[in-house]
Design a protein around this motif. Structure first.
Motif, PDB file in Angstrom:
ATOM      1  N   ASP A 199      78.311   1.258 -12.080  1.00  0.00           N
ATOM      2  CA  ASP A 199      77.853  -0.374 -11.515  1.00  0.00           C
ATOM      3  C   ASP A 199      80.026  -0.548 -10.474  1.00  0.00           C
ATOM      4  O   ASP A 199      80.487  -1.000  -9.994  1.00  0.00           O
ATOM      5  CB  ASP A 199      77.902  -1.616 -12.500  1.00  0.00           C
ATOM      6  CG  ASP A 199      76.595  -1.936 -12.659  1.00  0.00           C
ATOM      7  OD1 ASP A 199      76.105  -1.561 -11.533  1.00  0.00           O
ATOM      8  OD2 ASP A 199      76.513  -2.416 -13.500  1.00  0.00           O
ATOM      9  N   PHE A 241      81.381  -1.005  -7.392  1.00  0.00           N
ATOM     10  CA  PHE A 241      81.963  -2.779  -7.070  1.00  0.00           C
ATOM     11  C   PHE A 241      83.047  -2.446  -7.800  1.00  0.00           C
ATOM     12  O   PHE A 241      83.014  -2.605  -8.473  1.00  0.00           O
ATOM     13  CB  PHE A 241      81.073  -3.794  -7.520  1.00  0.00           C
ATOM     14  CG  PHE A 241      79.477  -3.702  -7.504  1.00  0.00           C
ATOM     15  CD1 PHE A 241      78.833  -3.606  -6.195  1.00  0.00           C
ATOM     16  CD2 PHE A 241      78.422  -3.183  -8.714  1.00  0.00           C
ATOM     17  CE1 PHE A 241      77.688  -3.477  -6.416  1.00  0.00           C
ATOM     18  CE2 PHE A 241      77.694  -3.423  -8.795  1.00  0.00           C
ATOM     19  CZ  PHE A 241      76.731  -3.735  -7.677  1.00  0.00           C
ATOM     20  N   THR A 242      84.013  -2.474  -6.579  1.00  0.00           N
ATOM     21  CA  THR A 242      85.170  -2.841  -6.827  1.00  0.00           C
ATOM     22  C   THR A 242      86.064  -3.794  -6.743  1.00  0.00           C
ATOM     23  O   THR A 242      86.106  -4.368  -6.539  1.00  0.00           O
ATOM     24  CB  THR A 242      86.181  -1.020  -6.404  1.00  0.00           C
ATOM     25  OG1 THR A 242      85.912  -1.458  -5.022  1.00  0.00           O
ATOM     26  CG2 THR A 242      85.990   0.059  -6.745  1.00  0.00           C
ATOM     27  N   TYR A 255      86.710  -3.009  -2.992  1.00  0.00           N
ATOM     28  CA  TYR A 255      85.072  -2.880  -1.770  1.00  0.00           C
ATOM     29  C   TYR A 255      84.400  -2.658  -2.616  1.00  0.00           C
ATOM     30  O   TYR A 255      84.164  -2.503  -3.075  1.00  0.00           O
ATOM     31  CB  TYR A 255      85.760  -1.191  -1.065  1.00  0.00           C
ATOM     32  CG  TYR A 255      84.783  -0.534  -0.056  1.00  0.00           C
ATOM     33  CD1 TYR A 255      84.947  -0.851   1.314  1.00  0.00           C
ATOM     34  CD2 TYR A 255      83.578   0.820  -1.064  1.00  0.00           C
ATOM     35  CE1 TYR A 255      84.164  -0.234   2.225  1.00  0.00           C
ATOM     36  CE2 TYR A 255      83.488   0.683   0.076  1.00  0.00           C
ATOM     37  CZ  TYR A 255      83.032   0.499   1.679  1.00  0.00           C
ATOM     38  OH  TYR A 255      82.888   0.738   2.755  1.00  0.00           O
ATOM     39  N   CYS A 256      82.985  -2.791  -1.699  1.00  0.00           N
ATOM     40  CA  CYS A 256      81.620  -3.248  -2.488  1.00  0.00           C
ATOM     41  C   CYS A 256      80.540  -1.971  -1.608  1.00  0.00           C
ATOM     42  O   CYS A 256      81.157  -2.226  -0.723  1.00  0.00           O
ATOM     43  CB  CYS A 256      80.818  -4.593  -2.043  1.00  0.00           C
ATOM     44  SG  CYS A 256      78.728  -4.633  -1.958  1.00  0.00           S
ATOM     45  N   LYS A 257      81.209  -1.040  -2.247  1.00  0.00           N
ATOM     46  CA  LYS A 257      80.086   0.182  -1.290  1.00  0.00           C
ATOM     47  C   LYS A 257      78.316  -0.283  -1.233  1.00  0.00           C
ATOM     48  O   LYS A 257      77.905   0.535  -0.727  1.00  0.00           O
ATOM     49  CB  LYS A 257      80.012   1.153  -2.326  1.00  0.00           C
ATOM     50  CG  LYS A 257      81.658   1.879  -2.633  1.00  0.00           C
ATOM     51  CD  LYS A 257      81.501   3.549  -3.619  1.00  0.00           C
ATOM     52  CE  LYS A 257      82.744   3.827  -4.114  1.00  0.00           C
ATOM     53  NZ  LYS A 257      82.163   5.401  -4.437  1.00  0.00           N
ATOM     54  N   CYS A 275      77.220  -2.837  -0.053  1.00  0.00           N
ATOM     55  CA  CYS A 275      77.229  -4.097   0.966  1.00  0.00           C
ATOM     56  C   CYS A 275      78.306  -3.275   2.153  1.00  0.00           C
ATOM     57  O   CYS A 275      78.511  -3.488   3.521  1.00  0.00           O
ATOM     58  CB  CYS A 275      77.656  -4.871   0.704  1.00  0.00           C
ATOM     59  SG  CYS A 275      76.395  -5.864  -0.254  1.00  0.00           S
ATOM     60  N   ARG A 317      86.106 -11.752  -2.632  1.00  0.00           N
ATOM     61  CA  ARG A 317      85.668 -11.486  -3.479  1.00  0.00           C
ATOM     62  C   ARG A 317      84.432 -12.329  -4.357  1.00  0.00           C
ATOM     63  O   ARG A 317      83.466 -11.072  -4.276  1.00  0.00           O
ATOM     64  CB  ARG A 317      86.350 -10.524  -4.534  1.00  0.00           C
ATOM     65  CG  ARG A 317      85.944  -9.352  -5.956  1.00  0.00           C
ATOM     66  CD  ARG A 317      87.070  -8.496  -6.024  1.00  0.00           C
ATOM     67  NE  ARG A 317      88.030  -9.188  -6.628  1.00  0.00           N
ATOM     68  CZ  ARG A 317      88.083  -9.673  -7.931  1.00  0.00           C
ATOM     69  NH1 ARG A 317      87.381  -9.853  -8.498  1.00  0.00           N
ATOM     70  NH2 ARG A 317      89.320 -10.665  -8.067  1.00  0.00           N
ATOM     71  N   HIS A 357      81.706 -12.954  -2.177  1.00  0.00           N
ATOM     72  CA  HIS A 357      80.986 -11.844  -1.734  1.00  0.00           C
ATOM     73  C   HIS A 357      80.129 -11.783  -2.758  1.00  0.00           C
ATOM     74  O   HIS A 357      78.610 -11.166  -2.616  1.00  0.00           O
ATOM     75  CB  HIS A 357      81.948 -11.015  -0.955  1.00  0.00           C
ATOM     76  CG  HIS A 357      80.976  -9.538  -0.615  1.00  0.00           C
ATOM     77  ND1 HIS A 357      80.021  -9.719   0.086  1.00  0.00           N
ATOM     78  CD2 HIS A 357      80.405  -7.935  -1.308  1.00  0.00           C
ATOM     79  CE1 HIS A 357      78.982  -8.201  -0.342  1.00  0.00           C
ATOM     80  NE2 HIS A 357      79.192  -7.410  -1.083  1.00  0.00           N
ATOM     81  N   TYR A 358      80.649 -11.262  -3.234  1.00  0.00           N
ATOM     82  CA  TYR A 358      79.776 -11.339  -4.955  1.00  0.00           C
ATOM     83  C   TYR A 358      78.586 -11.743  -5.586  1.00  0.00           C
ATOM     84  O   TYR A 358      77.778 -11.763  -6.334  1.00  0.00           O
ATOM     85  CB  TYR A 358      80.684 -10.310  -6.194  1.00  0.00           C
ATOM     86  CG  TYR A 358      81.677  -9.166  -6.469  1.00  0.00           C
ATOM     87  CD1 TYR A 358      80.809  -7.909  -5.988  1.00  0.00           C
ATOM     88  CD2 TYR A 358      82.895  -8.560  -5.908  1.00  0.00           C
ATOM     89  CE1 TYR A 358      81.317  -6.792  -5.251  1.00  0.00           C
ATOM     90  CE2 TYR A 358      83.277  -7.346  -5.967  1.00  0.00           C
ATOM     91  CZ  TYR A 358      82.583  -6.287  -5.773  1.00  0.00           C
ATOM     92  OH  TYR A 358      83.233  -5.249  -5.188  1.00  0.00           O
ATOM     93  N   HIS A 400      74.710 -10.056  -0.893  1.00  0.00           N
ATOM     94  CA  HIS A 400      74.755  -9.207  -1.750  1.00  0.00           C
ATOM     95  C   HIS A 400      74.122  -9.008  -3.345  1.00  0.00           C
ATOM     96  O   HIS A 400      73.665  -7.847  -3.282  1.00  0.00           O
ATOM     97  CB  HIS A 400      76.305  -9.065  -2.405  1.00  0.00           C
ATOM     98  CG  HIS A 400      76.358  -8.302  -3.242  1.00  0.00           C
ATOM     99  ND1 HIS A 400      76.965  -7.364  -2.759  1.00  0.00           N
ATOM    100  CD2 HIS A 400      76.875  -8.640  -4.738  1.00  0.00           C
ATOM    101  CE1 HIS A 400      77.004  -6.178  -4.278  1.00  0.00           C
ATOM    102  NE2 HIS A 400      76.963  -7.417  -5.138  1.00  0.00           N
ATOM    103  N   VAL A 417      71.659  -5.464  -3.699  1.00  0.00           N
ATOM    104  CA  VAL A 417      72.015  -4.773  -4.514  1.00  0.00           C
ATOM    105  C   VAL A 417      70.561  -4.652  -6.057  1.00  0.00           C
ATOM    106  O   VAL A 417      70.253  -4.010  -6.570  1.00  0.00           O
ATOM    107  CB  VAL A 417      72.811  -5.027  -6.128  1.00  0.00           C
ATOM    108  CG1 VAL A 417      72.776  -4.818  -7.431  1.00  0.00           C
ATOM    109  CG2 VAL A 417      74.299  -5.694  -5.091  1.00  0.00           C
TER     110      VAL A 417
END
Length: 149
Positions: A7, A11-12, A15-17, A19, A29, A32-33, A38, A42
């Motif tokens: 995780d 999910f940083t 950046y969301c890898k 998406c 952020r 988005h999350y 999203h 996921v």
């Protein structure tokens, strides 16, 4: 590798890898999350990349409740976790965009991005108008506003 380690890689803060989304601000952020889009991506990611190293795509139980390895493809799609009422509905699903997209993700192909600017447009520089088709362009040229200018 534990689930929390994965995780943190996916999910940083910026950046969301999953998406492929660049996250510039705190509010962006959070938005988005917490978004449905999203969450859906996921779920799909974990379905295609299970943590335990098991089969990608969760298996559906057959109607009698057993966990048989063979599943009738005219009754359900294990990749998309969908069941069908007939072979015609199943065939329609297998030829559809959603199934194709998930199949590409499963095979490791990057998702196709529509490049902006590839759609043909027609511009009348006299009226400063952009039109989507040649038919619209010809109709515009014959129109009274263009004739006046």
């Amino acid at each position: 590798m534990k689930s929390s380690d994965i995780d943190q890689e996916l999910f940083t803060e910026s950046y969301c890898k999953v998406c492929s989304a660049q996250l510039i601000s705190e509010s962006q952020r959070v938005a988005h999350y917490e978004s449905r889009k999203h969450a859906s991506k996921v779920r799909l990611y974990y379905m295609l990349h299970p943590i335990d190293g098991g089969c990608p795509a969760k298996k559906l139980r057959s109607e009698n409740g057993s966990d048989g390895d063979s599943v009738d493809k005219n009754k359900c799609c294990t990749l998309c976790n969908m069941s069908f009422t007939s072979a015609v509905v199943a065939e329609s699903h297998y030829q559809g965009k959603i199934h194709a997209k998930r199949l590409k993700l499963l095979l490791g192909e990057p998702p196709a991005f529509k490049a902006p600017g590839l759609k043909r447009s027609y511009t009348c520089n006299i009226c400063n108008v952009t039109l989507n088709s040649i038919e619209q362009y010809h109709a515009h040229l014959k129109g009274s506003k263009h004739q006046t200018k």
